[in-house]
Design a protein around this motif. Structure first.
Motif, PDB file in Angstrom:
ATOM      1  N   GLU A   1      67.767 -29.752 -54.485  1.00 22.45           N
ATOM      2  CA  GLU A   1      68.058 -30.397 -55.768  1.00 22.45           C
ATOM      3  C   GLU A   1      67.792 -31.894 -55.626  1.00 22.45           C
ATOM      4  OE1 GLU A   1      71.758 -28.943 -57.515  1.00 22.45           O
ATOM      5  OE2 GLU A   1      71.489 -27.083 -56.374  1.00 22.45           O
TER       6      GLU A   1
ATOM      7  N   LYS B   1      65.808 -25.586 -60.372  1.00 24.45           N
ATOM      8  CA  LYS B   1      66.394 -24.281 -60.012  1.00 24.45           C
ATOM      9  C   LYS B   1      65.854 -23.150 -60.879  1.00 24.45           C
ATOM     10  CE  LYS B   1      70.661 -26.163 -60.065  1.00 24.45           C
ATOM     11  NZ  LYS B   1      72.126 -26.356 -59.886  1.00 24.45           N
TER      12      LYS B   1
ATOM     13  N   ARG C   1      81.303 -25.633 -47.841  1.00 21.55           N
ATOM     14  CA  ARG C   1      81.940 -26.433 -48.894  1.00 21.55           C
ATOM     15  C   ARG C   1      83.454 -26.339 -48.841  1.00 21.55           C
ATOM     16  NH1 ARG C   1      78.247 -25.490 -54.276  1.00 21.55           N
ATOM     17  NH2 ARG C   1      76.402 -26.605 -53.490  1.00 21.55           N
TER      18      ARG C   1
HETATM   19 MG    MG Z   1      73.515 -26.744 -56.337  1.00 29.73          MG
END
Ligand code: MG
Ligand code: Y43
Length: 214
Positions: A46, A58, A101
């Motif tokens: 990204e 995307k 994450r």
């Molecule tokens: Mg993403």
């Protein structure tokens, strides 16, 4: 503007929370939806500096890989007292060194940044969630839909529903966070409804009105 001409659509995301929400929104419309995650498509980088650019990256990657219309979502939390941060970098704020994450850590980072700026009162903690949905076709055509919902960053986090930063986002006019809402409540929209609540449902409503309805 181009109408959607297939009954199969690829959800161009690798985020389980988002994929579930888009599946819930799309379900009643009679589409069969498969995700880029399920299809094991590689995650494109990204590299954009706007939600629109990243959404297009995307959706186009997925449309080309699948040969089918693909719907992506690029989203984030835009906080006024932080000059718009984390914004397009909302996912990055949750990234650990090993690439995994941690949204608890991300919410703490947000809280620390706000505290460092002395933003304590609710009116100093205004923010919005933004979602840009991009529908892309294999030939490179794209359509974009933006949705936003205004709110306040609360602390401590509340609620265990939803995903990501939901426990610290309280939408304007409500006294509970997205983390305390059922997903139906968070969407605040079903096909035919005039209003939607979440950023994603607001963008999705535009998508339906533009690409599905006659
Ligand atoms: Mg993403
Ligand atoms: O409704 C939401 N409730 C809570 N948090 C949210 C929401 N919507 C976006 N967010 C946060 C978390 C997400 O990680 C980041 C978007 O980053 P973003 O790059 O668009 O998505 P992502 O990397 O998680 O999945 P993918 O790019 O595969 O669709 O903003």
């Amino acid at each position: 503007m181009r109408k959607l001409d297939t009954k199969t659509i690829i959800v161009a995301s690798h985020n389980a929370g988002k994929i579930r929400e888009i599946a819930e929104l799309i379900g009643p419309l009679g589409f069969s939806a498969k995700s880029a995650a399920e299809l094991k498509f590689e995650e494109p980088e990204e590299t954009g500096t706007t939600f629109e650019e990243n959404a297009a990256i995307k959706a186009l990657a997925s449309a080309r890989a699948s040969g089918l219309p693909s719907l992506s979502d690029d989203s984030g939390l835009v906080i006024d007292a932080l000059d718009g941060a984390p914004g397009v970098y909302t996912a990055n704020w949750a990234e650990r060194e090993d690439g995994s994450r941690d949204f608890q850590m991300a919410m703490e980072k947000v809280e620390k940044a706000l505290a460092d700026r002395g933003a304590i009162k609710p009116e100093e903690r205004s923010c919005r969630f933004v979602s840009v949905l991009c529908l892309a076709w294999p030939d490179g055509h794209t359509e974009m839909f933006r949705g936003e919902v205004e709110g306040t960053v609360v602390w401590p986090p509340r609620g265990t529903q939803g995903f990501g930063y939901d426990p610290v986002f309280q939408p304007q006019g409500y006294d509970i966070t997205f983390g305390e809402m059922s997903s139906d409540q968070k969407h605040g929209w079903r096909p035919g409804d005039a209003e939607a609540l979440s950023h994603r449902a607001r963008a999705f409503k535009r998508f339906v009105e533009t690409c599905l309805e006659a």
